[in-house]
Scaffold this motif. Structure first.
Motif, PDB file in Angstrom:
ATOM      1  N   GLU A 310      -2.971  -2.492 -20.433  1.00 54.49           N
ATOM      2  CA  GLU A 310      -2.062  -3.145 -19.794  1.00 54.49           C
ATOM      3  C   GLU A 310      -0.605  -3.072 -20.644  1.00 54.49           C
ATOM      4  O   GLU A 310       0.453  -3.127 -20.051  1.00 54.49           O
ATOM      5  CB  GLU A 310      -2.228  -4.647 -19.576  1.00 54.49           C
ATOM      6  N   GLY A 311      -0.852  -3.296 -21.909  1.00 57.03           N
ATOM      7  CA  GLY A 311       0.438  -3.157 -22.845  1.00 57.03           C
ATOM      8  C   GLY A 311       1.034  -1.969 -22.994  1.00 57.03           C
ATOM      9  O   GLY A 311       2.205  -1.787 -22.639  1.00 57.03           O
ATOM     10  N   ASP A 323       7.388   0.359 -11.717  1.00 60.56           N
ATOM     11  CA  ASP A 323       6.412  -0.776 -11.832  1.00 60.56           C
ATOM     12  C   ASP A 323       5.057  -0.077 -11.733  1.00 60.56           C
ATOM     13  O   ASP A 323       4.440  -0.123 -10.579  1.00 60.56           O
ATOM     14  CB  ASP A 323       6.619  -1.830 -10.746  1.00 60.56           C
ATOM     15  N   LEU A 324       4.336   0.118 -12.783  1.00 63.97           N
ATOM     16  CA  LEU A 324       2.934   0.713 -12.740  1.00 63.97           C
ATOM     17  C   LEU A 324       1.858  -0.220 -12.272  1.00 63.97           C
ATOM     18  O   LEU A 324       0.762   0.015 -12.098  1.00 63.97           O
ATOM     19  CB  LEU A 324       2.637   1.435 -13.956  1.00 63.97           C
ATOM     20  N   ALA A 325       2.279  -1.591 -12.034  1.00 63.79           N
ATOM     21  CA  ALA A 325       1.583  -2.548 -11.726  1.00 63.79           C
ATOM     22  C   ALA A 325       0.963  -2.336 -10.104  1.00 63.79           C
ATOM     23  O   ALA A 325      -0.005  -2.835  -9.706  1.00 63.79           O
ATOM     24  CB  ALA A 325       1.701  -4.022 -11.875  1.00 63.79           C
ATOM     25  N   ARG A 326       1.520  -1.591  -9.651  1.00 70.02           N
ATOM     26  CA  ARG A 326       1.491  -1.262  -8.335  1.00 70.02           C
ATOM     27  C   ARG A 326       0.166  -0.220  -8.034  1.00 70.02           C
ATOM     28  O   ARG A 326      -0.088  -0.074  -6.871  1.00 70.02           O
ATOM     29  CB  ARG A 326       2.880  -0.788  -7.611  1.00 70.02           C
ATOM     30  N   PHE A 327      -0.125   0.376  -8.949  1.00 72.44           N
ATOM     31  CA  PHE A 327      -1.170   1.200  -8.864  1.00 72.44           C
ATOM     32  C   PHE A 327      -2.610   0.931  -9.600  1.00 72.44           C
ATOM     33  O   PHE A 327      -2.518   0.245 -10.510  1.00 72.44           O
ATOM     34  CB  PHE A 327      -0.811   2.512  -9.325  1.00 72.44           C
ATOM     35  N   ASP A 328      -3.585   1.145  -8.769  1.00 72.53           N
ATOM     36  CA  ASP A 328      -4.932   1.048  -9.475  1.00 72.53           C
ATOM     37  C   ASP A 328      -4.955   1.799 -10.830  1.00 72.53           C
ATOM     38  O   ASP A 328      -4.666   2.752 -10.886  1.00 72.53           O
ATOM     39  CB  ASP A 328      -5.886   1.451  -8.518  1.00 72.53           C
ATOM     40  N   LEU A 329      -5.775   1.244 -11.843  1.00 69.23           N
ATOM     41  CA  LEU A 329      -5.911   1.850 -13.216  1.00 69.23           C
ATOM     42  C   LEU A 329      -6.553   2.886 -13.017  1.00 69.23           C
ATOM     43  O   LEU A 329      -6.287   4.159 -13.825  1.00 69.23           O
ATOM     44  CB  LEU A 329      -6.616   0.991 -14.104  1.00 69.23           C
ATOM     45  N   ASP A 330      -7.394   3.404 -12.147  1.00 73.08           N
ATOM     46  CA  ASP A 330      -8.494   4.472 -11.847  1.00 73.08           C
ATOM     47  C   ASP A 330      -7.733   5.299 -11.049  1.00 73.08           C
ATOM     48  O   ASP A 330      -8.478   6.455 -10.609  1.00 73.08           O
ATOM     49  CB  ASP A 330      -9.608   4.340 -11.852  1.00 73.08           C
ATOM     50  N   ASP A 335      -1.735  10.768  -7.142  1.00 70.10           N
ATOM     51  CA  ASP A 335      -1.299   9.711  -5.851  1.00 70.10           C
ATOM     52  C   ASP A 335      -0.241   8.807  -6.091  1.00 70.10           C
ATOM     53  O   ASP A 335       0.355   8.133  -5.118  1.00 70.10           O
ATOM     54  CB  ASP A 335      -2.772   8.955  -5.758  1.00 70.10           C
ATOM     55  N   VAL A 336       0.276   8.965  -7.480  1.00 70.76           N
ATOM     56  CA  VAL A 336       1.330   8.194  -7.748  1.00 70.76           C
ATOM     57  C   VAL A 336       2.649   8.707  -7.294  1.00 70.76           C
ATOM     58  O   VAL A 336       3.321   9.822  -8.141  1.00 70.76           O
ATOM     59  CB  VAL A 336       1.343   7.679  -9.086  1.00 70.76           C
ATOM     60  N   LYS A 337       3.328   8.379  -6.080  1.00 75.14           N
ATOM     61  CA  LYS A 337       4.555   9.181  -5.590  1.00 75.14           C
ATOM     62  C   LYS A 337       5.661   8.721  -6.407  1.00 75.14           C
ATOM     63  O   LYS A 337       6.453   7.804  -5.974  1.00 75.14           O
ATOM     64  CB  LYS A 337       4.589   8.788  -4.401  1.00 75.14           C
ATOM     65  N   TRP A 359      -5.716  13.430 -14.531  1.00 75.43           N
ATOM     66  CA  TRP A 359      -5.098  12.050 -15.396  1.00 75.43           C
ATOM     67  C   TRP A 359      -5.075  10.950 -14.391  1.00 75.43           C
ATOM     68  O   TRP A 359      -4.590  11.063 -13.293  1.00 75.43           O
ATOM     69  CB  TRP A 359      -3.724  12.447 -15.949  1.00 75.43           C
ATOM     70  N   THR A 360      -5.546   9.717 -14.987  1.00 78.82           N
ATOM     71  CA  THR A 360      -5.343   8.428 -14.153  1.00 78.82           C
ATOM     72  C   THR A 360      -4.326   7.631 -14.985  1.00 78.82           C
ATOM     73  O   THR A 360      -3.902   8.057 -15.609  1.00 78.82           O
ATOM     74  CB  THR A 360      -6.642   7.813 -13.825  1.00 78.82           C
TER      75      THR A 360
END
Length: 465
Positions: A310-311, A323-330, A335-337, A359-360
């Motif tokens: 998270e850090g 804001d990468l919190a909008r995406f699932d860690l895996d 899929d991240v547009k 890569w996730t």
């Protein structure tokens, strides 16, 4: 050049007056002493270690607001301690200068929120107290939280921040270069005259952003204007560097990007009428080293256990404005547009030799967890030394800003294992050059050279007009 005639590699230690600088989570490592960042002993001990290893300088980063892009709040950055809390970088310099003779100090300070008049005094004071061993890393700011906490709705537009910074530098140059003549202080006890008023000049600055009519409030320091650092990599940032910078910090995770950025910076210097090598370029680098390659790899594997995912995402969100919190860690990065995140990941794939692999979001954070955005070298002192020499030869950088994974252990390892091997290669100094920071870097004296933009404000030039 070293005594052997080979190009010398310069070293800065890269630190920040905080707990988690570039490697979030590693403050939990049992050997890490970052928690002592708010004690004099941490800084004086670090300074002694760096001087033992003949490091050129300690480069101290800074921010004025928390990383709150991730999750649209500062909760995650507080939990992880990522660059918060942060103490003032300037205040730790005098005690370090007191326990060293040669180590120099690059201190980050922004142009956006403080008037240049009091800042110029503080900068000159540091130059006096260090006997000319200080530089100023000029930043325009990138965190919206800093703007809000200082009474603004947001930062100025990107290029306007540099217009503002250009004028800020003009005021600083006028105060430090053009207000007091070299012999203004006469210190005549018989006549009772300490300063000759005829040799102290009002600067009469009237600009778009600042109005400063009076004199500088400090007498000339050893360098007058401390060495100017800069770290902007945008087109406007490189133009600013070409005009002002004497040293530039770049943060590129692949050799291809390092080489390209270095070439553009040198071109910017030439376009400003300077020699392309009038700028010393330091590339960010993290080193994990030991007596053998196997020992270094085992050390890296041990460090990896403490990475705070998270850090890492907190830092990446702040650096990239996403804001990468909008995406699932895996979630696969595909899929991240976002063009920004895609280009960053492609860069990381090249740096890690993992092209073609999926890569996730989690993997991106784990990569950032050791060394931040910059590249990492893992190996024995000999392996690392040869790799650093190769990178310098192929990219035209002058040296490296060395980020820590644990502190001061990272720097102790480099001093023990890497420095001797660089010296064997004839690529690292065996003793310090005397003098101020500027003279140590260039060997051409203490003051701004005549082809530097800031020299046009010198009082000696004014008297000739």
């Amino acid at each position: 050049m070293t005594a052997t005639g080979k190009r010398e590699i310069l070293f800065n230690a890269f630190d920040m007056n905080c707990v988690a600088h570039q490697s979030p989570g590693l403050w939990r490592h049992p050997e890490d002493r970052a928690r002592d960042y708010n004690t004099l002993g941490y800084w004086t001990g670090l300074a002694r270690t760096l001087e033992k290893g003949l490091f050129d300088g300690l480069f101290i980063a800074d921010v004025l607001g928390p990383y709150d892009v991730y999750g649209s709040s500062d909760e995650a950055t507080l939990r992880a301690g990522t660059q918060v809390p942060v103490n003032d970088p300037m205040l730790v310099v005098p005690p370090m200068a007191a326990v060293t003779e040669h180590l120099t100090f690059g201190v980050t300070a922004g142009t956006a929120y403080e008037h240049p008049y009091p800042f110029a005094r503080r900068l000159a004071t540091l130059d006096h107290l260090t006997e000319g061993r200080v530089g100023w890393n000029v930043v325009t700011g990138y965190l919206p939280s800093a703007a809000r906490n200082l009474g603004n709705e947001d930062q100025m537009e990107h290029d306007e921040r540099y217009d503002h910074a250009d004028e800020y530098l003009d005021v600083v140059y006028k105060l430090l270069e053009g207000s007091w003549e070299d012999d203004a202080v006469v210190n005549d006890k018989e006549s009772g005259v300490f300063i000759d008023p005829s040799k102290v000049h009002r600067i009469e600055h009237e600009g778009r952003f600042f109005r400063t009519p009076g004199i500088a409030f400090t007498e000339p320091s050893p360098q007058r204007t401390p060495v100017i650092y800069q770290a902007g990599a945008s087109t406007r940032g490189r133009a600013f560097a070409g005009k002002h910078a004497e040293a530039v910090f770049i943060n590129s995770p692949t050799q291809e990007l390092i080489s390209g950025t270095a070439a553009k910076i040198r071109q910017s210097a030439a376009e400003a009428g300077r020699d392309p090598h009038d700028i010393r370029i330091f590339s960010m680098q993290t080193i994990v080293t030991g007596a053998t390659d196997a020992e270094a790899r085992a050390k890296y594997d041990d460090l990896a256990q403490y990475v705070d995912v998270e850090g890492g995402l907190v830092l990446m969100s702040g650096w990239m404005g996403i804001d990468l919190a909008r995406f699932d860690l895996d979630e696969p990065i595909g899929d991240v547009k976002s063009n920004a995140i895609q280009s960053a990941v492609e860069t990381f794939k090249k740096a890690s030799g993992a092209e073609g692999e999926e890569w996730t979001v989690r993997r991106l954070a784990e990569w950032v967890g050791i060394g931040g955005f910059g590249p990492v070298i893992v190996g024995s002192g000999e392996t690392v030394a040869r790799e650093l020499a190769r990178i310098q030869d192929e990219t035209d950088v002058d040296g490296f800003n060395l980020a820590y994974h644990i502190t001061p252990g990272t720097f102790e390892d480099i001093v023990e294992h890497v420095v001797p091997e660089l010296q064997k290669l004839g690529r690292y100094k065996t003793e310090y050059r005397e003098g101020t920071m500027r003279h140590k870097l260039f060997g051409r004296g203490d003051h701004l050279p005549e082809n530097h933009y800031g020299s046009r404000f010198a009082v000696r030039s004014r008297s000739q007009v």
